[in-house]
Design an enzyme around this catalytic site. Structure first.
Site, PDB file in Angstrom:
ATOM      1  CG  ASP A  29      -4.969 -29.298  -7.349  1.00  0.00           C
ATOM      2  OD1 ASP A  29      -4.562 -28.196  -6.710  1.00  0.00           O
ATOM      3  OD2 ASP A  29      -5.823 -29.647  -7.954  1.00  0.00           O
TER       4      ASP A  29
HETATM    5  C1  BGC Z   1      -7.380 -26.470  -7.341  1.00  0.00           C
HETATM    6  C2  BGC Z   1      -6.283 -26.088  -8.474  1.00  0.00           C
HETATM    7  C3  BGC Z   1      -5.886 -24.918  -7.713  1.00  0.00           C
HETATM    8  C4  BGC Z   1      -5.085 -25.052  -6.592  1.00  0.00           C
HETATM    9  C5  BGC Z   1      -4.505 -23.633  -6.164  1.00  0.00           C
HETATM   10  C6  BGC Z   1      -6.717 -26.540  -5.932  1.00  0.00           C
HETATM   11  O1  BGC Z   1      -7.587 -26.905  -4.964  1.00  0.00           O
HETATM   12  O2  BGC Z   1      -7.702 -27.821  -7.696  1.00  0.00           O
HETATM   13  O3  BGC Z   1      -7.128 -25.941  -9.640  1.00  0.00           O
HETATM   14  O4  BGC Z   1      -5.066 -24.189  -8.776  1.00  0.00           O
HETATM   15  O5  BGC Z   1      -6.000 -25.369  -5.647  1.00  0.00           O
HETATM   16  O6  BGC Z   1      -5.350 -22.759  -5.759  1.00  0.00           O
END
Ligand code: BGC
Length: 818
Positions: free
Chosen positions: A324
């Protein structure tokens, strides 16, 4: 169910566990993983395998991808280029004039230091960046463009929690298909969806992004979305790589606070949080995202036991894992890694193939590999996986196939896509109450209608969180939908009050002072008097209240689940002024609204329904469609009941509000406000004539549950009939109810149909006392009904034969209707 005769004793010695023995024979390097799993399984106090070899020296051997193109590239790549393929950088999706990237990143593309971008889209822009990768970098390896396409692209569909309320996997699959068609036309190859985190705590803002609290419904929806995004053929230019996230148990954040630590037992992990991931893997998902969270002492983005042990070795996952956002760099904040080099090393060796944003791989791992602290085989293994995904998309044959401006113009926000979004939105609406029987409203009787509430004319809120390419200008607000449905009526509109907290239409931003309760902005109640005057003049009132779109989603946990601001005061006054008031809720999580539920003559949950919100709400309000949605989450009576879910354990003192020494509260009821599976219709359904066979199945059989369903009311409708089981005595305690199947049944007035739900007995397997997944012989109760708290038919079967071990491959029940 009876205890198995041969329940294993604590396998303190690994040899006592056949699973461990088998695994150790097959793959010596997995021994640590399996032994630790077996240890916790038996309650021996060992924890879920944490990090394995801290330096990654005992990493599993790399598997050749078998693809000559991938192998030939790999053979020519420098270490820096390899780490570049494992690096994902961010674009600025919200820059004025469309997505942009930092100028320095262009040079990194040309040097082969980037494998993927996120939040970059647009046919022209992706083509421009792809040209740098293909023409300027030494090996010309194409970039992978990723984006959070969560519920539609430009045609915003209902938020995932709303879609799950439809209990209609075919419609949900179609919604994902439409999203894929639009997103790929804008150059996107890969979506960070579906989010398959089970969420049992409504305080957690990200409950809106998933399919609710039930693992089985979560499995069904996970598989449907993966099929929808990835289609039949990944090489087709309108299919996207899907990404099941956030592996794992991110939804179990303590106290519902986003990013918070998780501490769940291995049984709960395996039976509640992992099954939707397994379903996504079994449906062929190509990527997974590792979570931000710590699980019992090990951050998910360095969790070798999960990433390598469970995902790869147990489930045979062959795609790749992305971290993530900065979750690799955050291993330092967790207190696991001392520095960025260690963070990168721990994540990569644990099985995080691609790093999102934090750049430890590209900046730190060259030295780590050269110093022998990260084996080259580990790097190669991840590079193979990433290149294989690019190959499957057909990017080596035509890197520009997704970046086609003509397709982008022609395939986005088409009338067919809007029609699909309206149908999905209609099915996502849940009729929570219709006490006064005022719905549906007869359009012909209505000369004056008051549409009241801070969200009534919002075009922003219905987009919900995670709708970046969605535009408020495309949205039909509730007010607009009602105007379109009642062209001859006089429509009065009053916002009444503002919502406190969040941002957007009708919202007063909370400042620091308001968190301490001293801020009175947004408490301006002068609009209530105007709303009451409008309500008095109207034949009927539609009152739209709830949360703004910025009050749920990432980092949007709430400690108070009541209606924000003065909305309850508004509701009280309006309902008192006109008893023909239908309350329309718009929100991203279950709310604690007992007074509103008691007073509202009718109450509709609409979540955030996307671009067709107003039309879909009008379809249901005026009876063009009967509501058919059922709650995928439990609504609390009060916030203090959270976490709250229907499939809880019985306890030794099952809760009873009338029994003092039982598991309950002294200051709040035990019961939820609305149970899981609840949802009314404009007609009535009668269940009868249950038959279950065979009466004494073995673990290899399939239970056939057959019953009659009659539409006993005067309107056509759809009922989602639900099948639950309970295992009253087993070698480990079981939930009081477990959903195992459901059927969406369409019935004309007076019509009766027979519904058959076939449940493979393997679906009744669970992790017994020895933590091995098995079907145990003995009694199982089978219940069928309209919700988890409205069970109409009951039967019992006795499972015969010996206890049978069953692996956790996804098994689904099948419904057929005659
Ligand atoms: C979130 C993810 C997301 C990623 C990219 C993160 O802060 O937890 O779910 O896919 O950002 O935007």
């Amino acid at each position: 169910m009876k205890r198995p005769a041969a329940a294993a004793a604590c396998p303190a010695a690994a040899a006592a566990c056949p699973a461990a023995a088998a695994a150790s024979a097959a793959a010596p390097s997995a021994v640590a993983v399996v032994l630790a799993l077996a240890g916790i399984a038996a309650g021996c106090g060992t924890s879920l395998p944490a990090r394995g070899g801290r330096e990654g020296r005992d990493a599993p051997a790399a598997q050749p991808s078998g693809d000559p193109r991938v192998e030939s590239l790999l053979a020519r790549m420098t270490l820096e280029e390899k780490l570049g393929q494992l690096t994902q950088l961010e674009g600025a999706w919200d820059a004025p004039g469309g997505p942009k990237i930092d100028d320095r990143y262009r040079a990194m593309i040309a040097e082969g230091q980037v494998g993927s971008f996120l939040s970059v889209f647009g046919a022209d822009f992706t083509r421009e960046l792809q040209t740098i990768a293909v023409e300027k970098s030494r090996l010309g390896i194409p970039l992978l463009f990723a984006f959070d396409v969560i519920h539609g692209f430009r045609t915003t569909f209902p938020v995932p929690l709303a879609e799950a309320s439809s209990w209609d996997p075919a419609a949900v699959e179609k919604a994902a298909r439409v999203a894929a068609v639009e997103a790929t036309a804008a150059g996107i190859h890969w979506t960070f969806a579906p989010m398959v985190d089970v969420a049992r705590d409504a305080r957690w803002g990200r409950i809106v992004e998933g399919s609710g609290e039930d693992p089985y419904l979560g499995m069904v929806m996970a598989a449907a979305r993966v099929r929808g995004f990835q289609g039949e053929d990944l090489a087709a230019p309108d299919t996207l790589l899907a990404c099941a996230k956030h592996f794992a148990a991110y939804g179990a954040a303590e106290s519902g606070r986003d990013y918070n630590s998780v501490d769940v037992s291995e049984r709960t992990l395996r039976e509640v949080y992992l099954p939707p991931f397994r379903a996504a893997v079994d449906a062929g998902v190509v990527t997974l995202m590792s979570g931000f969270n710590d699980i019992g002492g090990m951050p998910a983005s360095a969790h070798r036991g999960l990433l390598d042990g469970v995902l790869r070795r147990e489930w045979g996952f062959s795609g790749f894992v992305v971290s993530d956002w900065e979750s690799v760099g955050e291993l330092i904040d967790h207190g696991l890694a001392a520095d960025r080099a260690e963070a990168g090393r721990l994540a990569l060796t644990a099985g995080v193939d691609m790093e999102m944003v934090s750049k430890t791989y590209i900046r730190e791992l060259v030295a780590e590999v050269r110093a022998g602290r990260v084996p080259m085989a580990v790097v190669d293994r991840s590079v193979r996986r990433v290149l294989a995904a690019k190959q499957r998309l057909g990017l080596f044959d035509d890197p520009y196939r997704y970046s086609d401006p003509a397709r982008e113009k022609g395939r986005i926000l088409t009338p067919e896509h809007r029609t699909a979004a309206r149908a999905m939105a209609r099915e996502s609406i849940v009729l929570l109450g219709n006490q006064a029987g005022i719905l549906p409203l007869a359009a012909a009787d209505l000369r004056t209608v008051a549409v009241i509430g801070p969200l009534a004319d919002s075009r922003q809120a219905p987009l919900g969180p995670w709708s970046v390419p969605g535009r408020a200008a495309d949205v039909v607000s509730v007010l607009e939908g009602i105007r379109a449905a009642l062209p001859r009526a006089r429509i009065l509109h009053e916002p009444g009050v503002a919502i406190v907290g969040g941002a957007g239409d009708g919202v007063v931003p909370r400042d620091a002072a308001s968190r301490t309760g001293s801020d009175r902005s947004g408490e301006d109640a002068r609009g209530i008097a105007r709303a009451v005057r409008a309500a008095r003049r109207a034949d009927a009132v539609i009152l739209v209240v709830g949360e703004s779109d910025t009050m749920s989603g990432e980092a949007k946990s709430r400690a108070d689940l009541r209606l924000p601001g003065r909305q309850l005061d508004l509701a009280r006054a309006v309902i008192a002024a006109n008893r023909r008031t239908a309350v329309v809720l718009m929100n991203g999580r279950p709310l604690a609204i007992p007074e509103l539920a008691a007073q509202a003559p009718a109450l509709l949950e609409t979540w955030f329904l996307g671009v067709e919100t107003g039309n879909a709400v009008a379809d249901v309000l005026f009876g063009a469609a009967s509501p058919s949605g059922k709650l995928p989450v439990t609504f609390p009576t009060t916030t203090g009941q959270e976490p709250l879910y229907y499939n809880h354990k019985s306890t030794g003192r099952p809760g009873d509000d009338k029994v003092v020494w039982s598991s309950k509260y002294i200051d709040a009821p035990l019961q939820p406000l609305f149970p899981f599976g609840h949802g009314l219709s404009y007609t009535r359904f009668e269940y009868s004539d249950l038959s279950i066979g065979p009466q004494a199945p073995t673990a290899r059989d399939t239970l056939v549950v057959d019953f009659a369903l009659r539409n006993a009311g005067g309107r056509a409708g759809v009922e989602v009939a639900q099948l639950y089981i309970r295992d009253p005595a087993a070698s480990a305690t079981r939930p009081v109810l477990e959903l195992k199947g459901f059927a969406r049944v369409e019935l004309q007035p007076g019509q009766t149909r027979r519904v058959r739900i076939e449940v493979p007995v393997a679906m009744l397997a669970f992790h017994g006392a020895d933590m091995r997944r098995a079907v145990e012989p003995g009694e199982v109760q089978v219940m069928v009904g309209a919700s988890s708290a409205d069970l109409r038919l009951r039967g019992v079967v006795r499972i015969g034969g010996a206890r049978m071990l069953v692996d956790d491959r996804s098994v689904f029940s099948r419904a057929s209707i005659r």
